[in-house]
Design an enzyme around this catalytic site. Structure first.
Site, PDB file in Angstrom:
ATOM      1  N   HIS A 124      13.947   3.665   7.014  1.00  0.00           N
ATOM      2  CA  HIS A 124      13.548   4.324   5.862  1.00  0.00           C
ATOM      3  C   HIS A 124      12.077   3.860   5.538  1.00  0.00           C
ATOM      4  CE1 HIS A 124      13.758   6.058   1.671  1.00  0.00           C
ATOM      5  NE2 HIS A 124      13.479   7.010   2.506  1.00  0.00           N
TER       6      HIS A 124
ATOM      7  N   SER B 237      16.224  10.360   3.957  1.00  0.00           N
ATOM      8  CA  SER B 237      15.887   9.808   2.432  1.00  0.00           C
ATOM      9  C   SER B 237      17.300   9.699   1.741  1.00  0.00           C
ATOM     10  CB  SER B 237      15.039  10.754   1.263  1.00  0.00           C
ATOM     11  OG  SER B 237      13.669  11.097   2.263  1.00  0.00           O
TER      12      SER B 237
ATOM     13  N   GLU C  66      13.120   0.087   4.597  1.00  0.00           N
ATOM     14  CA  GLU C  66      14.623   0.008   4.302  1.00  0.00           C
ATOM     15  C   GLU C  66      15.245   0.236   5.856  1.00  0.00           C
ATOM     16  OE1 GLU C  66      15.760   1.269  -0.171  1.00  0.00           O
ATOM     17  OE2 GLU C  66      15.498   2.945   1.174  1.00  0.00           O
TER      18      GLU C  66
ATOM     19  N   ASN D  53      15.543   5.087  -3.421  1.00  0.00           N
ATOM     20  CA  ASN D  53      15.703   6.455  -3.827  1.00  0.00           C
ATOM     21  C   ASN D  53      16.807   6.786  -4.896  1.00  0.00           C
ATOM     22  OD1 ASN D  53      13.445   7.520  -2.400  1.00  0.00           O
ATOM     23  ND2 ASN D  53      14.577   8.329  -0.659  1.00  0.00           N
TER      24      ASN D  53
HETATM   25  N1  CAA Z   1      -2.353   8.506   4.146  1.00  0.00           N
HETATM   26  C1  CAA Z   1      -2.543   7.354   4.659  1.00  0.00           C
HETATM   27  N2  CAA Z   1      -3.091   6.345   4.077  1.00  0.00           N
HETATM   28  C2  CAA Z   1      -3.350   6.586   2.553  1.00  0.00           C
HETATM   29  C3  CAA Z   1      -3.210   7.551   1.930  1.00  0.00           C
HETATM   30  C4  CAA Z   1      -2.699   8.693   2.549  1.00  0.00           C
HETATM   31  N3  CAA Z   1      -2.098   9.693   2.124  1.00  0.00           N
HETATM   32  N4  CAA Z   1      -3.591   7.460   0.793  1.00  0.00           N
HETATM   33  C5  CAA Z   1      -4.259   6.246   0.653  1.00  0.00           C
HETATM   34  N5  CAA Z   1      -3.911   5.454   2.014  1.00  0.00           N
HETATM   35  C6  CAA Z   1      -4.375   4.218   2.414  1.00  0.00           C
HETATM   36  C7  CAA Z   1      -5.909   4.258   2.071  1.00  0.00           C
HETATM   37  O1  CAA Z   1      -6.353   4.500   3.345  1.00  0.00           O
HETATM   38  C8  CAA Z   1      -6.199   2.691   1.915  1.00  0.00           C
HETATM   39  O2  CAA Z   1      -6.013   1.920   3.050  1.00  0.00           O
HETATM   40  P1  CAA Z   1      -7.296   0.762   3.350  1.00  0.00           P
HETATM   41  O3  CAA Z   1      -6.986  -0.129   2.078  1.00  0.00           O
HETATM   42  O4  CAA Z   1      -6.734   0.446   4.768  1.00  0.00           O
HETATM   43  O5  CAA Z   1      -8.496   1.377   3.353  1.00  0.00           O
HETATM   44  C9  CAA Z   1      -5.045   2.431   0.921  1.00  0.00           C
HETATM   45  O6  CAA Z   1      -3.971   3.300   1.210  1.00  0.00           O
HETATM   46  C10 CAA Z   1      -5.345   2.425  -0.775  1.00  0.00           C
HETATM   47  O7  CAA Z   1      -6.116   3.648  -0.783  1.00  0.00           O
HETATM   48  P2  CAA Z   1      -6.959   4.097  -2.013  1.00  0.00           P
HETATM   49  O8  CAA Z   1      -7.650   2.955  -2.520  1.00  0.00           O
HETATM   50  O9  CAA Z   1      -7.600   5.357  -1.717  1.00  0.00           O
HETATM   51  O10 CAA Z   1      -5.945   4.852  -2.831  1.00  0.00           O
HETATM   52  P3  CAA Z   1      -4.988   4.177  -4.091  1.00  0.00           P
HETATM   53  O11 CAA Z   1      -5.413   2.969  -4.409  1.00  0.00           O
HETATM   54  O12 CAA Z   1      -5.145   5.443  -4.911  1.00  0.00           O
HETATM   55  O13 CAA Z   1      -3.504   4.195  -3.602  1.00  0.00           O
HETATM   56  C11 CAA Z   1      -1.700   5.054  -2.866  1.00  0.00           C
HETATM   57  C12 CAA Z   1      -3.275   5.473  -3.026  1.00  0.00           C
HETATM   58  C13 CAA Z   1      -1.177   3.738  -2.003  1.00  0.00           C
HETATM   59  C14 CAA Z   1      -0.863   6.345  -2.121  1.00  0.00           C
HETATM   60  C15 CAA Z   1      -0.944   4.931  -4.295  1.00  0.00           C
HETATM   61  O14 CAA Z   1      -1.306   5.717  -5.327  1.00  0.00           O
HETATM   62  C16 CAA Z   1       0.430   4.708  -4.178  1.00  0.00           C
HETATM   63  O15 CAA Z   1       1.137   3.616  -4.189  1.00  0.00           O
HETATM   64  N6  CAA Z   1       1.203   5.777  -4.653  1.00  0.00           N
HETATM   65  C17 CAA Z   1       2.893   5.674  -5.071  1.00  0.00           C
HETATM   66  C18 CAA Z   1       3.259   5.836  -3.570  1.00  0.00           C
HETATM   67  C19 CAA Z   1       4.820   5.926  -3.515  1.00  0.00           C
HETATM   68  O16 CAA Z   1       5.549   5.577  -4.710  1.00  0.00           O
HETATM   69  N7  CAA Z   1       5.214   6.038  -2.490  1.00  0.00           N
HETATM   70  C20 CAA Z   1       6.776   6.470  -2.411  1.00  0.00           C
HETATM   71  C21 CAA Z   1       7.256   7.854  -2.471  1.00  0.00           C
HETATM   72  S1  CAA Z   1       8.992   7.906  -2.363  1.00  0.00           S
HETATM   73  C22 CAA Z   1       9.303   7.756  -0.471  1.00  0.00           C
HETATM   74  O17 CAA Z   1       8.549   7.484   0.245  1.00  0.00           O
HETATM   75  C23 CAA Z   1      10.722   7.719  -0.235  1.00  0.00           C
HETATM   76  C24 CAA Z   1      11.515   9.019  -0.050  1.00  0.00           C
HETATM   77  O18 CAA Z   1      12.402   8.980   0.868  1.00  0.00           O
HETATM   78  C25 CAA Z   1      11.037  10.346  -0.703  1.00  0.00           C
HETATM   79  P1  NAD Z   2       7.819  17.380   6.726  1.00  0.00           P
HETATM   80  O1  NAD Z   2       8.305  18.931   6.116  1.00  0.00           O
HETATM   81  O2  NAD Z   2       6.571  16.872   6.153  1.00  0.00           O
HETATM   82  O3  NAD Z   2       7.851  17.228   8.283  1.00  0.00           O
HETATM   83  C1  NAD Z   2       9.046  17.727   8.951  1.00  0.00           C
HETATM   84  C2  NAD Z   2       8.343  17.962  10.533  1.00  0.00           C
HETATM   85  O4  NAD Z   2       9.447  18.061  11.305  1.00  0.00           O
HETATM   86  C3  NAD Z   2       7.815  19.324  10.564  1.00  0.00           C
HETATM   87  O5  NAD Z   2       6.336  19.258  10.795  1.00  0.00           O
HETATM   88  C4  NAD Z   2       8.608  20.236  11.449  1.00  0.00           C
HETATM   89  O6  NAD Z   2       7.911  21.238  12.143  1.00  0.00           O
HETATM   90  C5  NAD Z   2       9.408  19.008  12.123  1.00  0.00           C
HETATM   91  N1  NAD Z   2      10.351  19.711  12.741  1.00  0.00           N
HETATM   92  C6  NAD Z   2      11.502  20.506  12.337  1.00  0.00           C
HETATM   93  N2  NAD Z   2      12.526  20.528  13.008  1.00  0.00           N
HETATM   94  C7  NAD Z   2      12.289  19.904  14.034  1.00  0.00           C
HETATM   95  C8  NAD Z   2      12.942  19.645  15.303  1.00  0.00           C
HETATM   96  N3  NAD Z   2      14.184  20.302  15.634  1.00  0.00           N
HETATM   97  N4  NAD Z   2      12.408  18.745  16.241  1.00  0.00           N
HETATM   98  C9  NAD Z   2      11.131  18.272  16.007  1.00  0.00           C
HETATM   99  N5  NAD Z   2      10.325  18.490  14.929  1.00  0.00           N
HETATM  100  C10 NAD Z   2      10.943  19.207  13.875  1.00  0.00           C
HETATM  101  O7  NAD Z   2       8.919  16.218   6.025  1.00  0.00           O
HETATM  102  P2  NAD Z   2       8.619  14.779   5.990  1.00  0.00           P
HETATM  103  O8  NAD Z   2       8.545  14.489   4.214  1.00  0.00           O
HETATM  104  O9  NAD Z   2       7.851  14.264   6.760  1.00  0.00           O
HETATM  105  O10 NAD Z   2      10.229  14.510   5.806  1.00  0.00           O
HETATM  106  C11 NAD Z   2      10.823  13.920   7.211  1.00  0.00           C
HETATM  107  C12 NAD Z   2      11.892  13.235   6.792  1.00  0.00           C
HETATM  108  O11 NAD Z   2      11.621  11.835   6.510  1.00  0.00           O
HETATM  109  C13 NAD Z   2      13.014  13.866   5.851  1.00  0.00           C
HETATM  110  O12 NAD Z   2      14.425  13.301   6.454  1.00  0.00           O
HETATM  111  C14 NAD Z   2      12.640  13.120   4.392  1.00  0.00           C
HETATM  112  O13 NAD Z   2      13.748  13.153   3.650  1.00  0.00           O
HETATM  113  C15 NAD Z   2      12.229  11.965   4.838  1.00  0.00           C
HETATM  114  N6  NAD Z   2      11.548  11.103   3.957  1.00  0.00           N
HETATM  115  C16 NAD Z   2      10.552  11.770   3.240  1.00  0.00           C
HETATM  116  C17 NAD Z   2       9.691  11.112   2.417  1.00  0.00           C
HETATM  117  C18 NAD Z   2       8.397  11.646   1.760  1.00  0.00           C
HETATM  118  O14 NAD Z   2       7.894  11.030   0.823  1.00  0.00           O
HETATM  119  N7  NAD Z   2       8.133  12.984   2.072  1.00  0.00           N
HETATM  120  C19 NAD Z   2       9.702   9.506   2.251  1.00  0.00           C
HETATM  121  C20 NAD Z   2      10.868   9.073   3.098  1.00  0.00           C
HETATM  122  C21 NAD Z   2      11.513   9.778   3.828  1.00  0.00           C
END
Ligand code: CAA
Ligand code: NAD
Length: 295
Positions: A142, A119, A154, A192
């Site tokens: 990503h 991330s 990404e 991010n």
């Molecule tokens: N896992 C897998 N699929 C899921 C899911 C989950 N947890 N939640 C929902 N879905 C799927 C559903 O199966 C559905 O797919 P179909 O149309 O094929 O049936 C679709 O998503 C829409 O689902 P819902 O209508 O039940 O749900 P919703 O309209 O409330 O949307 C959501 C759910 C897509 C999660 C929506 O709330 C959303 O977009 N939330 C924001 C998510 C977001 O911002 N993500 C980015 C996080 S940051 C990141 O990822 C980067 C990082 O590095 C940290």
């Molecule tokens: P998570 O904690 O849900 O999963 C990580 C998994 O890796 C665990 O199941 C753990 O048992 C396993 N693990 C740890 N060490 C390991 C190893 N040496 N070999 C194999 N498996 C191992 O974490 P996550 O949220 O899936 O995040 C994973 C990566 O993706 C991170 O780099 C995170 O920054 C990135 N990411 C996270 C998100 C998010 O929304 N959570 C979104 C985009 C990218």
């Protein structure tokens, strides 16, 4: 290169989602975990999603059977030897990722492309543990959470990533039915860099008791049309992941907006990691969000 055999490292939130999507488009997928219990939990999440698809009539039993055949779990790096692409999705810790990339470089064929789903870390920081010939085939891929539902990926290039590798990755992302954007190898990439300070600010608002957790979330959801509020989304991402990402971004940019708030650290220290641990800002019943928890 047309990618048919994919390895995923880590079967947590992200790894299981990436594995699911790759298996659904016909790739042979091996998911490598460090821990048997986490592997079982991650595979169960994928199979559960497919079972729900069948129950809702969105998926035939034949399709489910074919997808199940495409997916295999392992605890052994050697099982990935024939993979053309490996995507690492283990916790956001450089030391763990370096160990993993060193192992992968050892077992993979010379043509294999190696990606991290980090991330926030710099992709190029993984270079020192790879053979020099591999560097043209190192990149970031990503994905966003939840992977099956989020259409963006990404694609991150280092200064050494070749055009051929980028073309392979763009085609792979397109084959998953997702949209690729090219992003720089700078901490947080594009999304991010913008999203994390917003989520951290929402946590600071909760910390300062600007409003309660539900009202902060409802405000941004209904007032700005976001699909979920920022504290809900933080639970969804994982508060441990949020803290690690904030630390990397703060270290890189030194700006207060990237600093992990004390409340975030306290929640992580208390084991309240969000949805994955059953409680963060909210209590979670599996995938379902319940009431806000006291702060
Ligand atoms: N896992 C897998 N699929 C899921 C899911 C989950 N947890 N939640 C929902 N879905 C799927 C559903 O199966 C559905 O797919 P179909 O149309 O094929 O049936 C679709 O998503 C829409 O689902 P819902 O209508 O039940 O749900 P919703 O309209 O409330 O949307 C959501 C759910 C897509 C999660 C929506 O709330 C959303 O977009 N939330 C924001 C998510 C977001 O911002 N993500 C980015 C996080 S940051 C990141 O990822 C980067 C990082 O590095 C940290
Ligand atoms: P998570 O904690 O849900 O999963 C990580 C998994 O890796 C665990 O199941 C753990 O048992 C396993 N693990 C740890 N060490 C390991 C190893 N040496 N070999 C194999 N498996 C191992 O974490 P996550 O949220 O899936 O995040 C994973 C990566 O993706 C991170 O780099 C995170 O920054 C990135 N990411 C996270 C998100 C998010 O929304 N959570 C979104 C985009 C990218």
């Amino acid at each position: 290169m047309d990618i048919q055999r994919v390895g995923i490292i880590g079967c947590g939130l992200m790894g299981s989602g990436i594995a699911q999507c790759a298996a659904e488009v016909g790739c042979q997928v091996w998911v490598k975990e460090a821990d048997a219990a986490f592997l079982a939990k991650g595979l169960a999440r994928i199979h559960g999603a497919w079972d729900r698809g069948v129950a809702k009539g969105k998926l035939t039993e034949e399709q489910r059977g074919a997808w199940q055949q495409n997916l295999q779990g392992t605890l052994d790096f050697a099982a990935l030897a024939g993979c053309q692409l490996v995507v690492e999705a283990i916790p956001e810790r450089l030391d763990l990722k370096l160990q993993t990339f060193a192992e992968l470089d050892r077992v993979l064929g010379s043509e294999a492309v190696l990606c991290t789903n980090t991330s926030s870390l710099s992709v190029a920081q993984l270079s020192p543990v790879l053979a020099p010939e591999r560097l043209t085939r190192l990149a970031g891929l990503h994905f966003f959470n939840p992977v099956p539902a989020m259409p963006l990926v990404e694609v991150i290039r280092t200064l050494a990533t070749s055009e051929e590798t980028l073309a392979t990755l763009r085609a792979f992302v397109q084959g998953l039915g997702k949209t690729a954007v090219m992003a720089p190898d700078a901490p947080g990439f594009i999304v991010n860099r913008l999203l994390i300070p917003y989520l951290l600010d929402a946590i600071r608002c909760a910390e300062q008791r600007l409003a309660n957790v539900e009202d902060i979330d409802t405000g941004m959801k209904l007032g700005c049309g976001h699909p979920m509020g920022p504290l809900h989304l933080s639970d969804f991402v994982g508060l441990d992941t949020m803290q690690s990402v904030a630390e990397v971004l703060f270290d890189a940019f030194g700006e207060p907006r990237f600093k992990a708030p004390a409340l975030l650290r306290q929640l992580v220290a208390a084991g309240r990691l969000g949805r994955k641990s059953g409680g963060g800002f909210y209590r979670w019943e599996g995938e379902k969000r319940a009431e806000a928890l006291p702060l």
